[in-house]
Design an enzyme around this catalytic site. Structure first.
Site, PDB file in Angstrom:
ATOM      1  CG  ASP A  79     -11.419  -1.770 -22.122  1.00 36.85           C
ATOM      2  OD1 ASP A  79     -12.482  -2.163 -22.603  1.00 36.85           O
ATOM      3  OD2 ASP A  79     -10.510  -2.523 -21.742  1.00 36.85           O
ATOM      4  CD  GLU A 116       0.935  -4.877  10.985  1.00 33.21           C
ATOM      5  OE1 GLU A 116       0.894  -3.651  10.794  1.00 33.21           O
ATOM      6  OE2 GLU A 116      -0.082  -5.587  11.055  1.00 33.21           O
ATOM      7  N   PRO A 176       0.817  -1.222   0.000  1.00 39.74           N
ATOM      8  CG  PRO A 176      -0.293  -1.257   2.060  1.00 39.74           C
ATOM      9  CD  PRO A 176       0.552  -2.088   1.145  1.00 39.74           C
ATOM     10  NE  ARG A 212      -9.054  -5.283 -20.057  1.00 41.44           N
ATOM     11  CZ  ARG A 212     -10.163  -5.752 -20.621  1.00 41.44           C
ATOM     12  NH1 ARG A 212     -10.606  -6.950 -20.336  1.00 41.44           N
ATOM     13  NH2 ARG A 212     -10.844  -5.010 -21.464  1.00 41.44           N
TER      14      ARG A 212
END
Ligand code: 6GU
Length: 229
Positions: A169, A116, A89, A154
């Protein structure tokens, strides 16, 4: 393209990689995806991959040794050097532009963490770049790796059939996708816009551009301002 994934949970990848476009892309040789279990590279008899953080604090931290040993094994499985990506993150936020950039590489090596976080020496020592899929915390990097792999594969030539090209898209031109309709013409009183039934391809193309712009302004004005939030 070759994709390697280093993870403690290779089974988590089986269903997403075993269906639909990702399955077809592997079967047709457009991409080769190889899963390696970090736990197979633990030398101690307890198979320990994590330990308490130095300095105290909650949770456990991924130990460097099994990750380095796994990485050094995986690295040699192909002559291609590859781009090393740590899913965390704390990473740079993944978006369509990044997907396009990654789709041009010959080899990607993803490392999914748990607990963690990673011992800092993993990032430093492997020269890894860090990617995040958004500002929220997942229980591990596996789902994030799958998201990134799906969106990159993709974009590879031949991964999509003619019928599902990626060029229209959302995000491919910086806008959301225009509204789509299929049969029936009238569903519960809601009618398909006449213009789509008109057969006038010029008018249809213009209507779609207008609609794409309109809904982007309404729902995702940040995309038009060019900010990355
Ligand atoms: Cl890449 N990992 C984790 N654990 N949480 C996340 C993420 C990655 N991206 C967003 N949240």
């Amino acid at each position: 393209m070759r994709v390697d994934v280093l993870t403690l949970f290779p089974e988590m990848f089986e269903s997403p990689l075993g269906h639909s476009i990702l399955k077809r892309a592997q079967q047709s040789g457009i991409v080769e995806i190889v899963l390696s279990n970090i736990r197979d590279f633990v030398t101690d008899s307890y198979k320990k991959v994590d330990d308490k953080p130095y300095g105290g604090g909650p949770g456990m931290v991924m130990m460097p040794e099994p990750v380095f040993d796994c990485f050094e094994h995986v690295e040699k499985l192909s002559a291609e050097k590859g781009r090393v990506i740590l899913l965390t993150p704390q990473g740079q936020k993944f978006d369509h532009r990044k997907a396009v950039e990654l789709s041009k590489e010959k080899r990607l090596i993803f490392i999914s963490g748990r607990y963690e976080g990673f011992d800092e020496r993993i990032r430093e020592g492997l020269g890894a770049e860090q990617l995040s899929i958004g500002d929220y915390v997942l229980s591990g990097g596996e789902l994030a790796a799958m998201v990134v792999i799906d969106s990159v594969v993709r974009l590879l030539g031949g991964a999509l059939g003619d019928e599902d090209s990626s060029k229209d898209d959302s995000f491919s031109d910086g806008l959301l996708e225009y509204p789509q309709y299929t049969r029936p013409e009238v569903f519960r009183g809601m009618k398909v816009p006449d213009i789509l039934l008109s057969g006038d391809h010029g008018k249809i193309a213009k209507w779609r551009r207008d609609k794409a712009l309109e809904r982007t302004k309404l729902w995702r004005p940040d995309l038009l301002k060019g900010d990355k939030s």
